[in-house]
Design an enzyme around this catalytic site. Sequence first.
Site, PDB file in Angstrom:
ATOM      1  N   TYR A   1     -14.610  -1.525   4.495  1.00 22.30           N
ATOM      2  CA  TYR A   1     -14.167  -0.724   3.360  1.00 22.30           C
ATOM      3  C   TYR A   1     -14.812  -1.308   1.977  1.00 22.30           C
ATOM      4  O   TYR A   1     -15.353  -2.288   2.089  1.00 22.30           O
ATOM      5  CB  TYR A   1     -12.661  -0.711   3.281  1.00 22.30           C
ATOM      6  CG  TYR A   1     -11.948  -1.963   3.548  1.00 22.30           C
ATOM      7  CD1 TYR A   1     -11.883  -2.984   2.460  1.00 22.30           C
ATOM      8  CD2 TYR A   1     -11.096  -2.434   4.698  1.00 22.30           C
ATOM      9  CE1 TYR A   1     -11.137  -4.018   2.694  1.00 22.30           C
ATOM     10  CE2 TYR A   1     -10.561  -3.480   4.794  1.00 22.30           C
ATOM     11  CZ  TYR A   1     -10.593  -4.487   3.863  1.00 22.30           C
ATOM     12  OH  TYR A   1      -9.858  -5.672   4.040  1.00 22.30           O
TER      13      TYR A   1
ATOM     14  N   ASP B   1      -5.689 -18.037   8.137  1.00 16.06           N
ATOM     15  CA  ASP B   1      -6.688 -17.483   8.159  1.00 16.06           C
ATOM     16  C   ASP B   1      -7.677 -17.561   6.678  1.00 16.06           C
ATOM     17  O   ASP B   1      -6.903 -17.925   5.630  1.00 16.06           O
ATOM     18  CB  ASP B   1      -6.444 -15.820   7.853  1.00 16.06           C
ATOM     19  CG  ASP B   1      -7.359 -14.823   7.479  1.00 16.06           C
ATOM     20  OD1 ASP B   1      -8.051 -14.666   8.381  1.00 16.06           O
ATOM     21  OD2 ASP B   1      -7.621 -14.414   6.260  1.00 16.06           O
TER      22      ASP B   1
ATOM     23  N   ASP C   1     -10.290 -16.405   3.999  1.00 13.11           N
ATOM     24  CA  ASP C   1     -10.683 -15.024   3.296  1.00 13.11           C
ATOM     25  C   ASP C   1     -11.907 -15.656   2.196  1.00 13.11           C
ATOM     26  O   ASP C   1     -11.383 -15.628   0.973  1.00 13.11           O
ATOM     27  CB  ASP C   1      -9.849 -14.057   2.628  1.00 13.11           C
ATOM     28  CG  ASP C   1     -10.247 -12.864   2.259  1.00 13.11           C
ATOM     29  OD1 ASP C   1     -11.617 -12.696   2.051  1.00 13.11           O
ATOM     30  OD2 ASP C   1      -9.544 -11.929   2.064  1.00 13.11           O
TER      31      ASP C   1
ATOM     32  N   GLU D   1     -14.995 -14.882   0.047  1.00 18.31           N
ATOM     33  CA  GLU D   1     -15.995 -13.961  -0.359  1.00 18.31           C
ATOM     34  C   GLU D   1     -17.063 -14.371  -1.496  1.00 18.31           C
ATOM     35  O   GLU D   1     -16.610 -14.298  -2.360  1.00 18.31           O
ATOM     36  CB  GLU D   1     -15.043 -12.773  -0.988  1.00 18.31           C
ATOM     37  CG  GLU D   1     -14.055 -12.232   0.006  1.00 18.31           C
ATOM     38  CD  GLU D   1     -13.095 -11.222  -0.310  1.00 18.31           C
ATOM     39  OE1 GLU D   1     -13.691 -10.344  -1.201  1.00 18.31           O
ATOM     40  OE2 GLU D   1     -11.932 -10.630   0.199  1.00 18.31           O
TER      41      GLU D   1
END
Length: 608
Positions: free
Chosen positions: A450, A378, A380, A382
């Site tokens: 979120y 995965d 991630d 950002e």
Amino acid sequence: MRFRHRAAAGFATLLLPLAGLVGLASPAQAATNATASFAKTSDWGTGFGGQWTIKNTGTSSIGSWTVEWDFPSGTSVTSAWDADVTNSGTHWTAKNKSYNGTLAPGASVSFGFNGAGPGSPSNCKLNGDSCDGTTVPGDAAPSAPGTPTASGITDTSVKLNWSAATDDKGVKNYDVLRDGSKVATVTGTSYTDSGLTAGTDYSYTVQARDTADQTGPVSGAVKVHTTGGGTTPPPTGGDKVKLGYFTEWGIYGRNYNVKNLVTSGSAAKITHINYAFGNVTNGQCAIGDSYADYDKAFTADQSVSGVADTWDQPLRGNFNQLRELKAKYPNLKVIWSFGGWTWSGGFAQAAANPTAFAQSCYNLVEDPRWADVFDGIDIDWEYPNACGLSCDTSGAAAFKNVMSALRAKFGSKALVTAAVTADGSAGGKIEAADYAGAAQSVDWYNVMTYDFFGAWDAKGPTAPHSPLTSYSGIPKDGFTTADAMAKYKAAGVPASKLLIGIGFYGRGWTGVTQDAPGGTATGPAAGTYEQGIEDYKVLKTSCPANGTVAGTAYAHCGSNWWSYDTPATIASKMTWAKNQGLGGAFFWEFSGDTSNGELVSAINSGLS
């Protein structure tokens, strides 16, 4: 994800003893009083495991011991146990602990360490006197055998074959390891393992043993799935993904171990785990916290299997605990997540050479020490071509190029996923990169729905950090789950590849007088680990929810104002996700839930 890594020193030990070299003595009695011998217990290229064994060969007790040796420049001790190890330059000293200094005649004691670099110890002394080795210097350990091939797979057996290892004095036999544990020692280069369970996954490796009984490096791993038996029924919820993040650093201050997934009942109610995080540095995937990942020894009461780790087992740490968890829940898949808020700065260099980056990730995820633990990777990041902790300018195509390279390298059978922004605003982060193009290479996106609002805006206005839909007075248009999902679908990302995100925590302000959202504040509310943030398991009793807005609960307690998801709001979000045709849900992260996993239960029930 907003919570990030904690580093800890340490390197894994891999059972792989090499020749020892030296023994020690006292000046008057020389080697007749005591000896010490060294053996390499593992070697993973950039580092190794070592063990010293001190033996009292005299007729009277020894009250304490000190071992000294020299390492060549570039070789060092990185962590040690059962001794206090210090150094002055290249000279190293190990002193006994309070509990293992006394040795009766004939008794022995060992201490171990992990090291970096290629060198071996020399000029050793015990209690200030010369060495007298009990092992033969220069006897090299055997090489790694070839990766086994599997044939003749039945419901209960498999035949393994491998190419021979080499050794300067000859190979005596081979240890066959199933899921990291030795199941047989054979003299040839084949073995038939029987007594297996139908319809079950296994991983096999082999290591050679020479005539001095030294074992060499472990071979590559071959994965085997026995025939028949069907599969264990999947968790309820059909084909929906139910994924939770397990953080490597949660085993420290939070004292949240993989075993907690079992005791809380959560492991039986999920389909996937994202292990967070691996690092991204120098354009490559890298270990995040080696001690937590594969070196920490868990006690019996902390272990999924109920068996304590030993210092010399091939794999320890969270990786071994995840292996034990998968043995208990055969349908559970584990994905290694790389990057995160803190480590996303490394993706710019990775994007400059996606093929080399993908190769480095593959080499790490498929390392034979833990290849059977992980079912995919995965990412991630950002954020691609946008700003997070730092700003990326790799271009709109960079993310697609990285994900395409990962899929090409990992192949069609591995899971390739990504955590992605939920900024659905006009001109926002979703528009900054080619998420639709990258979607062709991924199994799904974890849309981080979120952290839309929080006390980084210290004076407010107060707002739910995970609104499902918009509402009157929302601080910024497009900062909702519904807006994010709509924008991804409009760009061409299939709904089935989008997972809704749930935070197992709340965000809050203090100095608030207004019950409803939109109030002013004086700063972040106090939190256990970080200001402005608190686990659900704490908030449910310390500040119970007394209202909802945009599908998310909020609470005004004294001067504090919090927003967070509850089992009731999660149920409504899961219904919405199903109606939208989304692929499932994920959450950040397990340790924020109650001890009986009530939020995980709400996700599981809501997707059923």
